[in-house]
Design a protein around this motif. Structure first.
Motif, PDB file in Angstrom:
ATOM      1  N   ILE A 117       1.379  -1.465  -9.469  1.00  0.00           N
ATOM      2  CA  ILE A 117       1.997  -0.893  -8.267  1.00  0.00           C
ATOM      3  C   ILE A 117       1.813  -1.885  -7.118  1.00  0.00           C
ATOM      4  CG2 ILE A 117       2.010   1.048  -6.662  1.00  0.00           C
ATOM      5  CD1 ILE A 117       0.715   2.739  -8.882  1.00  0.00           C
ATOM      6  N   TYR A 119       1.871  -3.762  -3.422  1.00  0.00           N
ATOM      7  CA  TYR A 119       1.889  -3.563  -1.970  1.00  0.00           C
ATOM      8  C   TYR A 119       2.073  -4.935  -1.327  1.00  0.00           C
ATOM      9  CZ  TYR A 119       0.583  -2.562   2.833  1.00  0.00           C
ATOM     10  OH  TYR A 119       0.581  -2.462   4.201  1.00  0.00           O
ATOM     11  N   LEU A 127      -4.809  -7.111   7.474  1.00  0.00           N
ATOM     12  CA  LEU A 127      -4.716  -5.699   7.058  1.00  0.00           C
ATOM     13  C   LEU A 127      -4.921  -4.767   8.256  1.00  0.00           C
ATOM     14  CD1 LEU A 127      -6.637  -5.836   3.655  1.00  0.00           C
ATOM     15  CD2 LEU A 127      -4.176  -5.641   3.982  1.00  0.00           C
ATOM     16  N   GLU A 129      -2.284  -3.434   9.946  1.00  0.00           N
ATOM     17  CA  GLU A 129      -1.091  -2.630  10.185  1.00  0.00           C
ATOM     18  C   GLU A 129      -0.560  -2.116   8.853  1.00  0.00           C
ATOM     19  OE1 GLU A 129       2.540  -5.067  11.077  1.00  0.00           O
ATOM     20  OE2 GLU A 129       1.073  -6.696  11.084  1.00  0.00           O
ATOM     21  N   LEU A 130       0.178  -1.035   8.921  1.00  0.00           N
ATOM     22  CA  LEU A 130       0.899  -0.562   7.746  1.00  0.00           C
ATOM     23  C   LEU A 130       2.159  -1.408   7.640  1.00  0.00           C
ATOM     24  CD1 LEU A 130       0.891   3.339   7.739  1.00  0.00           C
ATOM     25  CD2 LEU A 130      -0.304   1.796   6.196  1.00  0.00           C
ATOM     26  N   PRO A 138       7.529   2.377   1.780  1.00  0.00           N
ATOM     27  CA  PRO A 138       7.789   3.421   2.791  1.00  0.00           C
ATOM     28  C   PRO A 138       7.584   2.981   4.240  1.00  0.00           C
ATOM     29  CG  PRO A 138       6.638   4.361   0.962  1.00  0.00           C
ATOM     30  CD  PRO A 138       6.705   2.878   0.703  1.00  0.00           C
TER      31      PRO A 138
ATOM     32  N   THR B  52       3.373   4.586  -4.757  1.00  0.00           N
ATOM     33  CA  THR B  52       3.285   3.609  -3.672  1.00  0.00           C
ATOM     34  C   THR B  52       1.887   3.666  -3.063  1.00  0.00           C
ATOM     35  OG1 THR B  52       4.050   5.227  -2.043  1.00  0.00           O
ATOM     36  CG2 THR B  52       5.734   3.832  -3.076  1.00  0.00           C
ATOM     37  N   TRP B  53       1.492   2.545  -2.491  1.00  0.00           N
ATOM     38  CA  TRP B  53       0.208   2.554  -1.800  1.00  0.00           C
ATOM     39  C   TRP B  53       0.258   1.536  -0.674  1.00  0.00           C
ATOM     40  CZ3 TRP B  53      -4.266  -0.953  -2.179  1.00  0.00           C
ATOM     41  CH2 TRP B  53      -3.961  -2.175  -2.799  1.00  0.00           C
ATOM     42  N   ALA B  54      -0.666   1.640   0.239  1.00  0.00           N
ATOM     43  CA  ALA B  54      -0.754   0.714   1.361  1.00  0.00           C
ATOM     44  C   ALA B  54      -2.218   0.483   1.697  1.00  0.00           C
ATOM     45  CB  ALA B  54      -0.007   1.254   2.572  1.00  0.00           C
ATOM     46  N   TYR B  55      -2.419  -0.510   2.530  1.00  0.00           N
ATOM     47  CA  TYR B  55      -3.761  -1.010   2.727  1.00  0.00           C
ATOM     48  C   TYR B  55      -3.907  -1.357   4.203  1.00  0.00           C
ATOM     49  CZ  TYR B  55      -7.748  -3.634   0.645  1.00  0.00           C
ATOM     50  OH  TYR B  55      -8.977  -4.082   0.252  1.00  0.00           O
ATOM     51  N   GLN B  56      -4.659  -0.584   4.955  1.00  0.00           N
ATOM     52  CA  GLN B  56      -4.879  -0.898   6.366  1.00  0.00           C
ATOM     53  C   GLN B  56      -6.325  -0.612   6.729  1.00  0.00           C
ATOM     54  OE1 GLN B  56      -2.449   1.141   9.275  1.00  0.00           O
ATOM     55  NE2 GLN B  56      -3.123  -0.223  10.919  1.00  0.00           N
ATOM     56  N   ILE B  65      -0.317   6.918   9.711  1.00  0.00           N
ATOM     57  CA  ILE B  65      -0.536   6.868   8.260  1.00  0.00           C
ATOM     58  C   ILE B  65      -0.025   8.147   7.609  1.00  0.00           C
ATOM     59  CG2 ILE B  65      -2.358   6.984   6.509  1.00  0.00           C
ATOM     60  CD1 ILE B  65      -3.902   4.930   8.173  1.00  0.00           C
ATOM     61  N   ALA B  68       3.757   7.981   7.334  1.00  0.00           N
ATOM     62  CA  ALA B  68       4.409   6.833   6.703  1.00  0.00           C
ATOM     63  C   ALA B  68       5.006   7.162   5.339  1.00  0.00           C
ATOM     64  CB  ALA B  68       3.417   5.682   6.576  1.00  0.00           C
ATOM     65  N   PHE B  70       3.385   6.863   2.300  1.00  0.00           N
ATOM     66  CA  PHE B  70       2.773   6.228   1.128  1.00  0.00           C
ATOM     67  C   PHE B  70       1.998   7.290   0.338  1.00  0.00           C
ATOM     68  CE2 PHE B  70       3.241   2.527   3.935  1.00  0.00           C
ATOM     69  CZ  PHE B  70       3.764   1.597   3.063  1.00  0.00           C
ATOM     70  N   LEU B  72      -0.696   6.714  -1.338  1.00  0.00           N
ATOM     71  CA  LEU B  72      -2.135   6.455  -1.181  1.00  0.00           C
ATOM     72  C   LEU B  72      -2.311   5.375  -0.122  1.00  0.00           C
ATOM     73  CD1 LEU B  72      -4.690   5.923  -4.039  1.00  0.00           C
ATOM     74  CD2 LEU B  72      -4.550   4.253  -2.220  1.00  0.00           C
ATOM     75  N   VAL B  73      -3.238   5.581   0.762  1.00  0.00           N
ATOM     76  CA  VAL B  73      -3.523   4.578   1.780  1.00  0.00           C
ATOM     77  C   VAL B  73      -5.015   4.250   1.745  1.00  0.00           C
ATOM     78  CG1 VAL B  73      -3.545   4.027   4.233  1.00  0.00           C
ATOM     79  CG2 VAL B  73      -1.635   5.299   3.264  1.00  0.00           C
TER      80      VAL B  73
END
Lengths: 138, 199
Positions: A117, A119, A127, A129-130, A138, B52-56, B65, B68, B70, B72-73
């Motif tokens: 998956i 990113y 890191l 900000e989204l 998304p 989907t995932w994100a990293y902040q 968040i 958004a 996602f 998983l964040v």
């Protein structure tokens, strides 16, 4: 390190009846020392820099090292029906266009081909900000 | 003599009955005095199903968040990595999380780090250490300390193994998914190729 992660998992999960996810990141070669406990305890694995070194493709030598040492343990996790969260810092912030778009698409294609998956993160590695790319993530 | 029981037969029957009673007592009496401990089922790991995932880690805005989308964040447990800016339970509740957990490292710290050289339990919540062993039986001593600048909750560690020093960093981060769970990520970053662990 395996004991550390198992301790964290056991402690956290002893505090709730709800599922509690443990996702180690990088260092997947540690699975070579695992008797199966770690693989059972984790919920997935995250991995940075599998395909790109920031905005550059890894050299053929580095790519070969990754193929030999990083993909096999990650694929073991995947074989146990646990997701691989891939993050590569390929977005230079110039917008989803031109070479930046090509690089982002290429990274995502490579990750998804391996059923990871992806990113897409900013290349400054902050890191902070989204990273939302309309139509991409998304 | 059909239907009648001789004295010898009566004694034999009584003897068999006594034997049977004794056997029953031998089997069941101990259970009156001992409890049998059944193995405890390990807590469920839960199946992580995300697309989907994100990293902040820094400057996270919980509201942003949450909106958004996602699945998983991964985020830090605090706004700037310090205990003072730790996200309150109320903010996690805006994500739909049912409960907030104490830092697992702080609890382990109490169990394991007391008295370790150079380590004091105190102001930095992630200050902790473990003694671990790997399969070849050689001990790895792992020391973890918090970062005072508070930029992230990154914890540099050194792993000493047979006079070889590997530098690595590890951090934990509270994470959240839209399935309503708080997650923990244990990040292990090796600055040397970890295959050297096997040497």
């Amino acid at each position: 390190m395996i004991t550390l992660i198992l301790d964290l998992a056991h402690y956290a999960r002893s505090k709730t009846q709800q599922p509690f996810y443990i996702i180690p990141q990088n260092g997947e070669q540690i699975l070579a020392f695992d008797n199966g406990e770690l693989l059972n305890a984790i919920s997935g694995w995250a991995a940075e820099d599998l395909f790109y070194d920031a905005t550059h493709r890894w050299s053929s030598e580095d790519s070969a090292w990754i193929a030999e040492h990083r993909f096999p343990p990650l694929d073991r996790v995947l074989d146990h029906q646990k997701p691989i969260l891939s993050v590569d810092y390929v977005d230079d912030g110039s917008g989803y266009t031109g070479a930046n778009r090509q690089r982002i698409d290429d990274y995502r294609k490579r990750a998804q081909y391996r059923e990871y998956i992806p990113y897409v993160a900013r290349s400054d590695r902050e890191l902070d900000e989204l990273n939302i790319i309309p139509g991409v993530q998304p | 003599m059909t239907g009648s029981i001789t004295t010898n037969q009566h004694r034999e029957m009584s003897s068999r009955m006594m034997t049977l009673i004794l056997l029953v007592l031998l089997v069941f009496l101990p259970r009156c005095f001992y409890t049998i401990e059944l193995p405890v089922e390990p807590p469920p790991t839960g199946k992580l199903e995300i697309r989907t995932w994100a990293y902040q880690l820094q400057d996270a805005d919980p509201a942003a968040i949450a909106q958004a989308g996602f699945d998983l964040v991964v985020m830090d447990y605090a706004r700037d990595g310090s205990e003072a800016t730790r996200y309150p339970a109320s903010q996690f509740n805006t994500f739909g999380v049912q409960e907030q957990f104490p830092s697992p490292t702080s609890a382990l710290e109490k169990q394991r780090i007391t008295g370790s050289t150079g380590m004091t339990a105190g102001s930095i919540i992630h200050q902790c250490g473990w003694d671990v062993k790997i399969r070849n039986g050689k001990g790895i001593t792992l020391f973890v300390s918090g970062t005072p600048n508070g930029k992230t909750s990154c914890m540099p560690i050194s792993i000493k193994l047979c006079s070889r020093v590997l530098l690595a960093s590890i951090w934990t981060a509270w994470t959240w998914s839209n399935t309503g769970r708080i997650l923990i990520m244990v990040k292990i970053r090796f600055f040397q190729k970890p295959t050297q662990l096997a040497e």
